[in-house]
Write an enzyme that holds these catalytic residues in place. Structure first.
Site, PDB file in Angstrom:
ATOM      1  CG  HIS A 198      36.259  25.592  45.197  1.00  0.00           C
ATOM      2  ND1 HIS A 198      35.299  25.202  45.186  1.00  0.00           N
ATOM      3  CD2 HIS A 198      36.173  27.148  45.317  1.00  0.00           C
ATOM      4  CE1 HIS A 198      34.282  26.014  45.334  1.00  0.00           C
ATOM      5  NE2 HIS A 198      34.859  27.169  45.484  1.00  0.00           N
ATOM      6  NE  ARG A 305      38.487  44.464  35.343  1.00  0.00           N
ATOM      7  CZ  ARG A 305      39.856  44.555  35.644  1.00  0.00           C
ATOM      8  NH1 ARG A 305      40.171  43.814  36.659  1.00  0.00           N
ATOM      9  NH2 ARG A 305      40.728  45.276  34.989  1.00  0.00           N
ATOM     10  NE  ARG A 341      34.529  47.886  35.280  1.00  0.00           N
ATOM     11  CZ  ARG A 341      35.378  47.620  34.705  1.00  0.00           C
ATOM     12  NH1 ARG A 341      36.358  48.450  34.192  1.00  0.00           N
ATOM     13  NH2 ARG A 341      35.448  46.249  34.315  1.00  0.00           N
ATOM     14  CD  GLU A 438      36.867  52.151  30.547  1.00  0.00           C
ATOM     15  OE1 GLU A 438      37.985  51.236  30.601  1.00  0.00           O
ATOM     16  OE2 GLU A 438      35.909  51.798  30.996  1.00  0.00           O
ATOM     17  CG  ASN A 461      43.881  47.588  31.693  1.00  0.00           C
ATOM     18  OD1 ASN A 461      44.888  48.255  32.427  1.00  0.00           O
ATOM     19  ND2 ASN A 461      43.101  46.715  32.539  1.00  0.00           N
ATOM     20  CG  ASP A 462      39.230  49.467  27.598  1.00  0.00           C
ATOM     21  OD1 ASP A 462      39.291  48.768  26.554  1.00  0.00           O
ATOM     22  OD2 ASP A 462      38.765  49.137  28.619  1.00  0.00           O
ATOM     23  NE  ARG A 472      41.862  45.255  27.714  1.00  0.00           N
ATOM     24  CZ  ARG A 472      41.049  45.547  28.656  1.00  0.00           C
ATOM     25  NH1 ARG A 472      40.517  46.884  28.539  1.00  0.00           N
ATOM     26  NH2 ARG A 472      41.200  45.024  29.625  1.00  0.00           N
ATOM     27  CB  CYS A 509      41.156  51.179  38.793  1.00  0.00           C
ATOM     28  SG  CYS A 509      39.970  51.578  37.303  1.00  0.00           S
TER      29      CYS A 509
HETATM   30  C1  PEP Z   1      40.740  49.495  32.296  1.00  0.00           C
HETATM   31  O1  PEP Z   1      40.433  49.620  31.111  1.00  0.00           O
HETATM   32  O2  PEP Z   1      41.695  50.092  32.346  1.00  0.00           O
HETATM   33  C2  PEP Z   1      40.133  48.872  33.387  1.00  0.00           C
HETATM   34  C3  PEP Z   1      40.560  49.077  34.492  1.00  0.00           C
HETATM   35  O3  PEP Z   1      38.981  48.293  33.022  1.00  0.00           O
HETATM   36  P1  PEP Z   1      39.006  46.748  32.121  1.00  0.00           P
HETATM   37  O4  PEP Z   1      40.209  46.095  32.161  1.00  0.00           O
HETATM   38  O5  PEP Z   1      38.135  45.872  32.929  1.00  0.00           O
HETATM   39  O6  PEP Z   1      38.315  47.043  30.904  1.00  0.00           O
HETATM   40 MG    MG Z   2      38.053  49.516  30.743  1.00  0.00          MG
END
Ligand code: PEP
Ligand code: MG
Length: 588
Positions: A198, A305, A341, A438, A461-462, A472, A509
């Protein structure tokens, strides 16, 4: 001129922590050590007097707390002031108060001993919960416990500190943060606590730079020392050199100018000079970030998320509980859209299976877990549908690999709709359903998959991890985790054109959307919705507003024929220089 990376690499007077609230400050340290209250468990002879003392202390604590809440309401939004609810609840809990009073009368002991004992029991229960959220609440309750004990001992809160100092402390309660802000504190550093503590949330709300989780700041720093707090990168520099002071002073000045400029853009559209409108959405991981959606003028939430809820509660909330969470968000956001999501469990996130997978990222994750646990999936889909009644909610499915997964999901959504209808529960019959792209196979199959749903969102990201076969989170292969690899750029171009051929909304995203270097390229590739951490939005807007859409399209075309990451990066950097656009965020 050195950059942050070099400065930190060379600094042997730095302490690493978590960047909890953005901003840089230089100032004198006020080392705030919590007084250790000694609890006296002596027996008493006058029970009536002890009970009067107890009542007075409770009343005084109530008055003090209501002052803090009042101050919090003045300085922050009402929702944030709700942080003090747990403390108010303790003071208003008739059973707890009665138990304390009865024990004082029966055991004939000083009330401070009984207060400590009873409230500690509460805290222990919370501390043993698996949810980090509950652990934080236990710390909040420490505050009210100490307040009552301090009032029983007739001691005062040490609030007499000089103005304009940086408070360094082991922990900080929300009330401490609020009261210190009254003394124009410049920054906070705490040894304990994470992003969702907090004190961290309040620092962000009050716009006070903060670094938390530093572990050894209190032991390395002394009262009165000069330190630099970098709430952007999560570092504290103690006994700074002339060079460091000069570097950070310049950054502070630069940031001031930039903030004024960005503030001026707040109600301006995110459109290129020649009028191409780009939708900038926010990624939201913790509920505490919702305010940032508004302050940064996001069009809505492009990625919420939900697995974070499991992290916070330590369990799968039931349909009612989930509906309440999603409803609160949807109502708060209305008429902006929120993309919820489905739980992306597995990988390095929330653990679900009770056995260890040899390759978790390639194992039970996202939609795979959900289709294997239909009840969990159904509960979530029904809760999201129930929150969609005002038509500003859409559902997104993570880790889709095959068409079968999409079709099974659609069947499940239909079953959920039928059940809700049968129970006469209201929902948006046309709630939009989308998928994350992804997994490389899904990227190749974009047209077929997108044709089945209402929208797609690229999870870079994935996607980078799977396309380049690099974990990653593994820094040994970090140099292969490339946002600007020709393989990825060409894959993105394919996804965008195939998604559009299927006449569907295509957005992104992944973190790449928050990299200011990538923004001209992503827009040039035809992405018209980008979702990123809310604080990046003003920087992205500034870049977009300084570009011609046709130039961006040309830039993308040129990048698509290059064959190395180095060439692509250099091409984009050259674009920034040629158009005199500063990648401001990276200078900070
Ligand atoms: C991604 O994989 O780009 C994504 C937005 O999801 P996360 O980072 O939650 O796997
Ligand atoms: Mg992802």
């Amino acid at each position: 001129m050195k950059n942050f990376k070099q400065i930190y690499k060379e600094a042997d007077n730095k302490i690493t922590g978590i960047a909890a609230a953005p901003g840089i400050v230089i100032g004198n340290v006020y080392l705030f050590s919590k007084e250790v209250l000694e609890i006296n468990g002596d027996l008493i002879t006058d029970v009536d007097e002890a009970l009067i003392n107890l009542n007075e202390a409770l009343e005084k604590s109530k008055k003090e707390l209501s002052k803090v809440v009042q101050l919090a309401k003045e300085k922050m939004e009402d929702t944030r002031a709700a942080i003090f609810e747990a403390q108010v609840m303790i003071l208003d809990d008739p059973i707890l108060i009665e138990t304390i009073a009865n024990r004082v009368a029966n055991e004939k002991r000083l009330p401070e001993y009984i207060v400590n004992d009873e409230i500690t029991k509460y805290q222990n229960m919370m501390r043993h919960s698996a949810a980090s959220y509950m652990k934080e609440r236990a710390n909040d309750i420490e505050d009210i416990k100490n307040r009552i004990i301090r009032n029983l001992q007739k001691k005062r809160w040490q609030s007499k500190i000089a103005e304009d100092v940086i408070v360094v402390s082991e922990t900080l309660t929300p009330a401490d943060a609020i009261l210190f802000s009254k003394r124009s504190v410049k920054g906070f550093v705490t040894d304990h606590g994470g992003l969702t503590s907090h004190a961290a949330i309040i620092s962000r709300s009050l716009d006070i730079p903060a670094v938390v989780g530093t572990h050894n700041a209190c032991s390395s720093i002394s009262n009165g020392d000069i330190i630099i707090v970098d709430g952007f990168h999560g570092y504290v520099i103690y006994n700074p050199t002339e060079e460091q002071i000069k570097f950070f002073r310049e950054k502070i000045e630069h940031h001031k100018i930039l903030r004024a400029e960005l503030a001026g853009l707040k109600n301006e559209p995110a459109a290129t000079i020649d009028g191409k409108q780009i939708n900038l959405f926010a990624n939201v991981d913790v509920t505490g970030e919702i305010d940032l959606v508004f302050t940064n003028d996001a069009k809505g939430i492009g990625l919420y998320r939900t697995e974070q809820i499991l992290e916070e509660t330590g369990d799968f909330p039931n349909e009612e509980e989930q509906t309440k969470i999603y409803n609160t968000l949807a109502e708060r956001l209305y008429p902006k859209t929120i993309t919820i999501r489905a739980f992306d469990i597995g990988g390095d996130k929330v653990k679900f299976l009770d056995f260890k997978e040899p390759n978790p990222f390639l194992g039970m994750r996202g939609i795979r877990v959900l289709l294997d646990n239909i009840n969990i999936f159904k509960t979530q889909v029904k809760a999201v549908l129930r929150a969609s009644k005002n038509k500003n909610v859409q559902l997104m499915i993570p880790m889709i690999t095959t068409l079968e997964e999409v079709r099974k999901t659609k069947e499940l959504v239909e079953i959920c709709k039928m059940e809700l209808k049968k129970d006469k529960i209201d929902f948006d019959k046309n709630m939009r359903l989308g998928i994350m792209v992804e997994v490389p196979a899904a990227a190749v199959m974009t047209f077929d998959l997108a044709s089945e749903v209402d929208f797609i969102s690229i999870g870079t990201n994935d996607l980078i991890q799977f396309l380049n076969a690099v974990d990653r989170g593994n820094d040994l292969v970090y140099n292969l985790y490339q946002e600007f690899s020709p393989g990825l750029i060409r894959t993105l171009a394919h996804i965008v054109s195939e998604g559009k051929r299927a006449k569907k909304t295509v957005s992104i995203c992944g973190e790449m959307a928050a990299d200011t270097l990538a923004i001209p390229l992503l827009v040039g590739l035809g992405l018209d919705s980008l979702s990123m951490s809310p604080t990046t939005i003003p920087y992205a807007k500034r870049i977009i507003r300084n570009c011609q859409y046709t130039d961006l399209q040309n830039l993308a075309k040129e990048c698509l024929v290059l064959s190395s990451e180095k060439d692509i990066t250099e091409k984009i950097e050259k674009f920034f220089r040629a158009h005199q656009i500063t990648r401001t965020r990276n200078l900070i």
